[in-house]
Design an enzyme around this catalytic site. Structure first.
Site, PDB file in Angstrom:
ATOM      1  CD  GLU A 194      -2.632  -0.901   0.271  1.00 27.91           C
ATOM      2  OE1 GLU A 194      -3.114   0.223  -0.217  1.00 27.91           O
ATOM      3  OE2 GLU A 194      -3.445  -2.091  -0.651  1.00 27.91           O
ATOM      4  CB  SER A 227     -36.292 -28.117 -21.370  1.00 28.10           C
ATOM      5  OG  SER A 227     -35.768 -27.971 -22.673  1.00 28.10           O
TER       6      SER A 227
END
Length: 770
Positions: free
Chosen positions: A82, A347
């Site tokens: 960071e 389906s």
């Protein structure tokens, strides 16, 4: 005012602004900003108040951990990932900001922030927005924090507040959740993973995606090695560590559901404390988790490794159960959540096609051709086949849907338009169908597009709710969502449910006894994708909907597992378990919504004659057949001429057929003869509501339909059928001019089509041709 005067005034204003900013930065910090904690804590409960999950464990193992007690590897990992110049700047790293600004300009958007650990802490403490003014405010607050707090205090505050996914705030909560570990003693791999999560905790945390978490950890470890914080051999070993280790002591029930809840709630930037009562029924959840595991064990020898299930309450959309996989903590695949992972439903989408057709004037007695046919598409010839590899000649829509025949469904999609079907599916909540109608083609009728199990369950819930779709709900403390939209008329939905709950309609394909038969009224449907990759089954009652999936996360085909043998048994057992806790109730029947019963010929769908095999069918008033069947003569059957080839190749077919004779049934002309593409329609009526089909009205086209001529098609052959029901002697008008044909060649622009019957009753629609 001269230019020199303007410059003087500007300089003076700038000086005053700088003095004000410097003075503000010099002010002492509010006491609350420098104090430790408290760390927010969320506890998720089921609908009865039973604990499901907490974002961290009890106070003895969680809370605020001082910097001196944290594992040094954790500090090194966060600094490497960071802000590796943390100790060299005064809250703002100008080089990082400049690099981020260049990246943002090139990308024409905010893709990089250049935020230091101090700037991130400022955002956590003050809540600055992720905008340019917010970034400026963040910079000023960072300078203020750096002036009044030493580096160790800033780092301690940041590490105890940083969100790391799943509602966790700080490294203590995250280490406890992901590893069941103490932040005082972490491995190198664990420290690197926690640091890697800070960039995108909602997306990259291991409970959402093990693979993304592993990839981010690999980057973090490489960064630590490059900065000299870790040796190469240690990094190599750390990359081999498990990404997540379950802590059996902490409550972690319904893991896929709670993971989704925390992600949906957006708990990665601001985590409110407190208990959240969810809609989940823990007792039902536990029982259904066992059923999912049992199903996988039963079908393992047929190549089945995974299954999933979701249960919805139909009234409010409450999620009652959510099982994303058989074992959340199994290797790398356990965290895959098949409740929200898109796959092809086969389906299972057909009921929405038939519901659309019933609103377009078709009925359960409409005869559809189940005969060989080749469709010319933009991707080449397409010849659909049925699951049983046979053709069945003329079939009524009831049998075609109940027995899930593919060929009639494709023909129906061709007549109505794939774009109209896609628009209906979007209205029914299938947001994952994000391609064009041309991309899916006629195969959309057979479920060739990816959808999620949750979308499918909520779509069937809409059928049970009279054709009205509403969102699902997971939070008991919030009111049921007010958003709603109609996907089909209540009468069309009732007809679809009547077919799906008819065991006789299923019999030709599935036999006398199937897992879709229940001791209470339920409409059920299965679906299987190509090559037996995915197997689905859904059942809906008046009160609840259950949807299940069986297959393999990696797409490996199952060994001949269909809906009746795979997902069907799991659906059956699950629905029976749900019915023990939630009375099934009943959905509206066609009769309750004004449908009329008519005796018809089981073969032709027309009114039954003296020689016809009789059946009783429901019809919306105005759509019932008026002609008496003339297919049956002297003990023989005379089929329409379009079935001559099929009849010749299937002598008799159990019908006593005389091929090619008889006057023929007046079937609607297939759109394939016109080359027409229908890009979708908006149902008639205010608020996108399709009116009940009653009285004289136009069924084709429908109000709001949009059309375009397919590429390569001669415009002369792009036509729309003009049809109306409920009247006689119909006269047609297009843009105010009389039209004497039953087909209209489309022309660019907006058009008004009007139909007037012999008694003077009129109906009118508007369409757009692009």
């Amino acid at each position: 005012m001269t230019r020199r005067q303007l410059l003087r005034r500007g300089a003076a204003a700038l000086g005053v602004t700088v003095l004000l900013v410097v003075g503000w930065i010099a002010l002492p910090l509010p006491a609350a900003l420098a104090n430790p904690g408290p760390v927010p804590r969320i506890v998720l409960l089921d609908r009865h108040g039973l604990p499901l999950r907490a974002t961290r464990a009890a106070e003895a193992r969680g809370g605020w951990t001082s910097l001196g007690d944290l594992d040094p590897k954790l500090l090194q990992a966060f600094l490497a990932v960071e802000d590796h110049r943390f100790y060299d700047h005064h809250g703002v790293d100008l080089r990082a900001l400049g690099r981020a600004a260049v990246q943002d300009v090139r990308a024409r958007g905010l893709v990089a922030g250049g935020s230091t650990i101090t700037m991130q802490l400022a955002r956590l403490l003050v809540g600055t927005p992720r905008t340019i003014p917010g970034k400026v405010s963040q910079i000023f607050w960072s300078w203020r924090l750096d002036l009044h707090l030493d580096k160790q205090t800033i780092l301690e505050q940041y590490l105890n507040r940083v969100p790391l996914g799943q509602g966790t705030a700080g490294v203590t909560a995250a280490a406890d959740l992901y590893f069941g570990a103490d932040p005082r003693t972490l491995s190198l791999g664990q420290a690197a993973l926690l640091a890697a999560l800070a960039h995108a905790p909602a997306r990259d945390n291991p409970l959402v995606s093990v693979e993304r978490a592993r990839a981010r950890r690999r980057i973090a470890l490489a960064r630590m090695a490059a900065l000299g914080f870790a040796r190469a051999e240690d990094v190599q070993r750390a990359n081999l560590e498990p990404v997540v280790v379950h802590d059996a002591v902490a409550p972690f029930l319904a893991p896929h559901f709670t993971t989704h809840v925390l992600a949906e709630a957006g708990q990665d930037s601001a985590v409110p404390s407190g208990e959240w009562r969810t809609t989940l029924d823990l007792g039902l959840q536990t029982a259904l988790e066992a059923e999912v595991r049992h199903t996988v064990e039963t079908l393992r020898d047929k190549g089945v490794a995974e299954a999933a299930l979701v249960v919805l309450d139909n009234a409010d959309g409450d999620v009652l159960a959510w099982v994303g996989s058989p074992d959340f903590f199994a290797d790398t695949a356990g965290q895959v959540d098949m409740v929200i992972s898109p796959r092809q439903p086969g389906s299972a989408l057909k009921p929405f096609l038939y519901g659309l057709a019933f609103d377009r004037g078709y009925t359960p007695a409409s005869v559809l051709p189940d005969i060989p046919h080749t469709y010319e598409t933009t991707f080449g010839p397409y010849r659909p086949r049925n699951y049983d590899r046979a053709f069945h000649g003329p079939v009524r829509a009831r049998d075609a849907l109940g027995s899930s025949y593919n060929v009639p469904a494709v023909e129906l999609a061709q007549r109505i338009g794939v774009a109209s079907l896609l628009a209906t599916l979007h209205t029914a909540g299938f947001a994952t169908l994000d391609h064009s109608a041309e991309y899916y083609g006629l195969g959309l009728a057979l479920g060739n597009g990816d959808v999620t199990l949750l979308e499918l369950a909520n779509g069937y819930r809409a059928l049970a709710n009279g054709g009205i779709w509403r969102p699902v709900r997971w939070n008991m403390t919030s009111a049921a969502p007010l958003e709603q939209r109609r996907i089909m008329s209540g009468q069309a939905a009732a007809l679809v449910l009547d077919v799906l709950s008819d065991p006789v309609a299923r019999m030709p394909s599935f036999g006398n006894e199937t897992p879709l038969d229940f001791p209470f009224k339920a409409a059920a449907k299965t679906g299987t994708s190509r090559h037996f990759t995915d197997n689905w089954a859904v059942a809906t009652t008046g009160r609840f909907t259950v949807a299940v999936w069986v297959g393999n996360f990696n797409g490996t085909p199952m060994q001949g597992v269909g809906g009746i043998t795979g997902a069907g048994p799991l659906l059956h057992r699950a629905a029976l378990l749900v019915a023990q806790r939630v009375p099934p109730g009943a959905f509206a029947t066609p009769a309750q919504l004004g449908a009329v019963a008519v005796h018809i010929c089981r073969l032709s769908g027309m009114r039954a004659g003296p020689e016809c095999p009789p059946a009783t069918e429901w019809f919306v008033p105005g759509t019932e057949p008026t002609e008496t069947c003339d297919w049956h003569r002297g003990g023989r059957v005379a089929l329409p001429v379009e079935y001559a080839d099929w009849a010749a190749q299937n002598p008799g077919a159990g019908l006593g057929v005389t091929p090619g004779h008889g006057p023929g049934v007046s079937l609607p002309e297939p759109a394939s003869r016109t080359g027409l593409t229908d890009p979708g329609a908006t149902p008639r009526g205010s608020n996108n509501q399709t009116p009940a089909v009653a009285g004289f009205h136009i069924t084709s086209p429908q109000d709001g339909d949009r059309y375009s001529v397919p590429v390569g098609t001669d415009p002369r052959y792009a036509t729309v059928a003009l049809r109306a029901v409920g009247g006689t002697g119909v006269r047609w008008y297009v843009d105010g001019h009389p039209w004497r044909s039953d087909r209209w060649p489309i022309a660019h622009g907006r058009h008004t089509i009007r139909a007037v019957d012999a008694s003077g009753i009129a109906d009118q629609v508007s369409v757009v041709v692009e």
